[in-house]
Design a protein around this motif. Sequence first.
Motif, PDB file in Angstrom:
ATOM      1  N   UNK A  28     -45.697  -2.459  98.449  1.00 24.72           N
ATOM      2  CA  UNK A  28     -44.261  -2.318  98.627  1.00 24.72           C
ATOM      3  C   UNK A  28     -43.621  -3.539  97.997  1.00 24.72           C
ATOM      4  N   UNK A  29     -42.547  -3.354  97.261  1.00 26.63           N
ATOM      5  CA  UNK A  29     -41.904  -4.504  96.639  1.00 26.63           C
ATOM      6  C   UNK A  29     -41.161  -4.088  95.397  1.00 26.63           C
ATOM      7  N   UNK A  30     -41.367  -4.825  94.347  1.00 27.49           N
ATOM      8  CA  UNK A  30     -40.675  -4.571  93.085  1.00 27.49           C
ATOM      9  C   UNK A  30     -41.259  -3.330  92.413  1.00 27.49           C
ATOM     10  N   UNK A  31     -40.411  -2.364  92.110  1.00 26.51           N
ATOM     11  CA  UNK A  31     -40.868  -1.103  91.530  1.00 26.51           C
ATOM     12  C   UNK A  31     -39.879  -0.612  90.494  1.00 26.51           C
ATOM     13  N   UNK A  32     -40.272   0.397  89.765  1.00 23.55           N
ATOM     14  CA  UNK A  32     -39.374   0.909  88.742  1.00 23.55           C
ATOM     15  C   UNK A  32     -39.748   2.309  88.297  1.00 23.55           C
ATOM     16  N   UNK A  33     -38.879   2.867  87.482  1.00 26.77           N
ATOM     17  CA  UNK A  33     -39.102   4.169  86.863  1.00 26.77           C
ATOM     18  C   UNK A  33     -39.086   4.010  85.345  1.00 26.77           C
ATOM     19  N   UNK A  34     -40.041   4.658  84.712  1.00 28.83           N
ATOM     20  CA  UNK A  34     -40.120   4.687  83.260  1.00 28.83           C
ATOM     21  C   UNK A  34     -40.155   6.133  82.805  1.00 28.83           C
ATOM     22  N   UNK A  48     -35.943  -1.731  90.844  1.00 28.35           N
ATOM     23  CA  UNK A  48     -35.357  -2.361  92.015  1.00 28.35           C
ATOM     24  C   UNK A  48     -36.478  -2.722  92.971  1.00 28.35           C
ATOM     25  N   UNK A  49     -36.117  -3.217  94.146  1.00 25.48           N
ATOM     26  CA  UNK A  49     -37.056  -3.490  95.217  1.00 25.48           C
ATOM     27  C   UNK A  49     -36.956  -2.333  96.197  1.00 25.48           C
ATOM     28  N   UNK A  97     -44.144  -5.434  89.697  1.00 28.18           N
ATOM     29  CA  UNK A  97     -43.381  -6.433  88.958  1.00 28.18           C
ATOM     30  C   UNK A  97     -43.041  -7.614  89.867  1.00 28.18           C
ATOM     31  N   UNK A  98     -42.884  -8.793  89.290  1.00 23.15           N
ATOM     32  CA  UNK A  98     -42.489  -9.965  90.076  1.00 23.15           C
ATOM     33  C   UNK A  98     -40.988  -9.977  90.282  1.00 23.15           C
ATOM     34  N   UNK A  99     -40.263  -9.417  89.328  1.00 18.37           N
ATOM     35  CA  UNK A  99     -38.819  -9.270  89.457  1.00 18.37           C
ATOM     36  C   UNK A  99     -38.437  -8.029  88.690  1.00 18.37           C
ATOM     37  N   UNK A 100     -37.269  -7.491  88.982  1.00 22.27           N
ATOM     38  CA  UNK A 100     -36.894  -6.232  88.354  1.00 22.27           C
ATOM     39  C   UNK A 100     -36.925  -6.370  86.838  1.00 22.27           C
TER      40      UNK A 100
END
Length: 120
Positions: A28-34, A48-49, A97-100
Amino acid sequence: QVHLEESGGGSVQAGGSLKLSCVASGFLGCMGWFRQVPGKEYEGVASSYIGGGATYYADSVKGRFTISGDVAARTLYLQMTNLKVEDSAVYYCAAGCRQISGSAYDYSYMGQGTRVTVSS
Protein backbone atom coordinates in the motif's frame (compact mmCIF):
# COMPACT_ATOMS: atom_id res chain seq x y z
CA GLN A 1 4.93 -10.59 -2.29
CA VAL A 2 3.11 -7.88 -4.22
CA HIS A 3 0.19 -8.74 -6.45
CA LEU A 4 -1.89 -6.25 -8.42
CA GLU A 5 -5.10 -7.26 -10.14
CA GLU A 6 -6.95 -4.87 -12.43
CA SER A 7 -10.57 -5.02 -13.48
CA GLY A 8 -13.21 -2.80 -15.03
CA GLY A 9 -12.01 -2.57 -18.59
CA GLY A 10 -14.36 -3.03 -21.51
CA SER A 11 -15.82 -1.46 -24.61
CA VAL A 12 -17.58 1.88 -24.57
CA GLN A 13 -18.58 4.54 -27.04
CA ALA A 14 -16.81 7.88 -27.19
CA GLY A 15 -18.10 10.17 -24.49
CA GLY A 16 -18.83 7.29 -22.15
CA SER A 17 -17.30 6.37 -18.80
CA LEU A 18 -15.52 3.44 -17.20
CA LYS A 19 -14.09 2.87 -13.74
CA LEU A 20 -11.02 0.73 -13.38
CA SER A 21 -10.12 -0.99 -10.12
CA CYS A 22 -6.85 -2.43 -8.90
CA VAL A 23 -6.78 -4.67 -5.84
CA ALA A 24 -3.36 -4.67 -4.24
CA SER A 25 -1.93 -7.32 -1.96
CA GLY A 26 1.37 -6.94 -0.19
CA PHE A 27 1.72 -3.25 -0.85
CA LEU A 28 0.00 0.00 0.00
CA GLY A 29 1.43 3.40 -0.83
CA CYS A 30 2.50 5.16 -3.97
CA MET A 31 0.67 3.74 -6.99
CA GLY A 32 -0.31 4.67 -10.49
CA TRP A 33 -2.05 3.82 -13.72
CA PHE A 34 -0.34 3.35 -17.06
CA ARG A 35 -1.59 2.50 -20.51
CA GLN A 36 0.00 0.96 -23.54
CA VAL A 37 -0.93 0.53 -27.17
CA PRO A 38 0.90 -1.87 -29.48
CA GLY A 39 4.30 -0.63 -30.55
CA LYS A 40 4.49 2.14 -27.99
CA GLU A 41 5.96 2.51 -24.54
CA TYR A 42 3.95 2.74 -21.35
CA GLU A 43 2.25 6.09 -20.91
CA GLY A 44 1.80 7.34 -17.37
CA VAL A 45 -1.87 8.24 -16.93
CA ALA A 46 -2.21 9.06 -13.23
CA SER A 47 -0.42 8.54 -9.95
CA SER A 48 -1.21 9.05 -6.30
CA TYR A 49 -0.99 7.47 -2.85
CA ILE A 50 -3.69 4.91 -2.13
CA GLY A 51 -4.51 6.80 1.06
CA GLY A 52 -4.88 10.08 -0.78
CA GLY A 53 -2.69 13.15 -1.20
CA ALA A 54 -0.80 14.54 -4.14
CA THR A 55 -1.80 13.44 -7.63
CA TYR A 56 -0.26 13.37 -11.07
CA TYR A 57 -2.21 13.30 -14.32
CA ALA A 58 -1.02 13.18 -17.89
CA ASP A 59 -2.04 16.30 -19.80
CA SER A 60 -4.11 14.15 -22.14
CA VAL A 61 -6.44 13.01 -19.33
CA LYS A 62 -6.59 16.03 -17.03
CA GLY A 63 -10.17 17.00 -16.29
CA ARG A 64 -11.49 13.63 -17.52
CA PHE A 65 -9.81 10.98 -15.33
CA THR A 66 -9.71 10.80 -11.54
CA ILE A 67 -7.44 8.58 -9.48
CA SER A 68 -8.52 7.56 -5.98
CA GLY A 69 -7.96 4.85 -3.44
CA ASP A 70 -9.60 2.92 -0.61
CA VAL A 71 -7.08 1.78 1.96
CA ALA A 72 -9.51 -0.55 3.76
CA ALA A 73 -10.36 -2.27 0.46
CA ARG A 74 -6.72 -2.16 -0.67
CA THR A 75 -8.02 -0.85 -3.98
CA LEU A 76 -6.88 1.86 -6.36
CA TYR A 77 -9.40 3.29 -8.80
CA LEU A 78 -9.31 5.21 -12.04
CA GLN A 79 -12.57 6.91 -12.96
CA MET A 80 -12.54 7.72 -16.65
CA THR A 81 -15.14 10.05 -18.14
CA ASN A 82 -15.67 11.63 -21.55
CA LEU A 83 -13.63 8.82 -23.07
CA LYS A 84 -12.06 9.36 -26.46
CA VAL A 85 -11.06 6.89 -29.15
CA GLU A 86 -7.43 7.69 -28.41
CA ASP A 87 -7.91 6.46 -24.83
CA SER A 88 -8.15 2.90 -26.17
CA ALA A 89 -5.29 0.86 -24.68
CA VAL A 90 -4.43 -1.79 -22.15
CA TYR A 91 -4.43 -0.12 -18.76
CA TYR A 92 -2.04 -1.29 -16.07
CA CYS A 93 -1.94 -0.70 -12.36
CA ALA A 94 1.55 -0.10 -10.94
CA ALA A 95 2.98 0.19 -7.44
CA GLY A 96 6.20 0.78 -5.60
CA CYS A 97 7.05 4.36 -6.52
CA ARG A 98 8.80 6.50 -3.89
CA GLN A 99 6.81 9.53 -4.99
CA ILE A 100 4.10 10.08 -7.54
CA SER A 101 5.40 9.75 -11.04
CA GLY A 102 4.34 9.30 -14.63
CA SER A 103 7.41 7.23 -15.51
CA ALA A 104 7.17 3.46 -15.51
CA TYR A 105 10.83 3.30 -14.48
CA ASP A 106 9.89 4.62 -11.04
CA TYR A 107 7.64 1.65 -10.24
CA SER A 108 8.61 -1.79 -9.01
CA TYR A 109 5.42 -3.71 -9.69
CA MET A 110 2.82 -3.82 -12.44
CA GLY A 111 -0.35 -5.84 -12.94
CA GLN A 112 -1.43 -7.84 -15.97
CA GLY A 113 -3.61 -5.10 -17.41
CA THR A 114 -7.21 -4.59 -18.45
CA ARG A 115 -8.22 -3.58 -21.94
CA VAL A 116 -10.23 -0.45 -22.69
CA THR A 117 -11.71 0.03 -26.14
CA VAL A 118 -13.43 3.27 -27.09
CA SER A 119 -15.34 3.37 -30.34
CA SER A 120 -16.55 6.38 -32.28
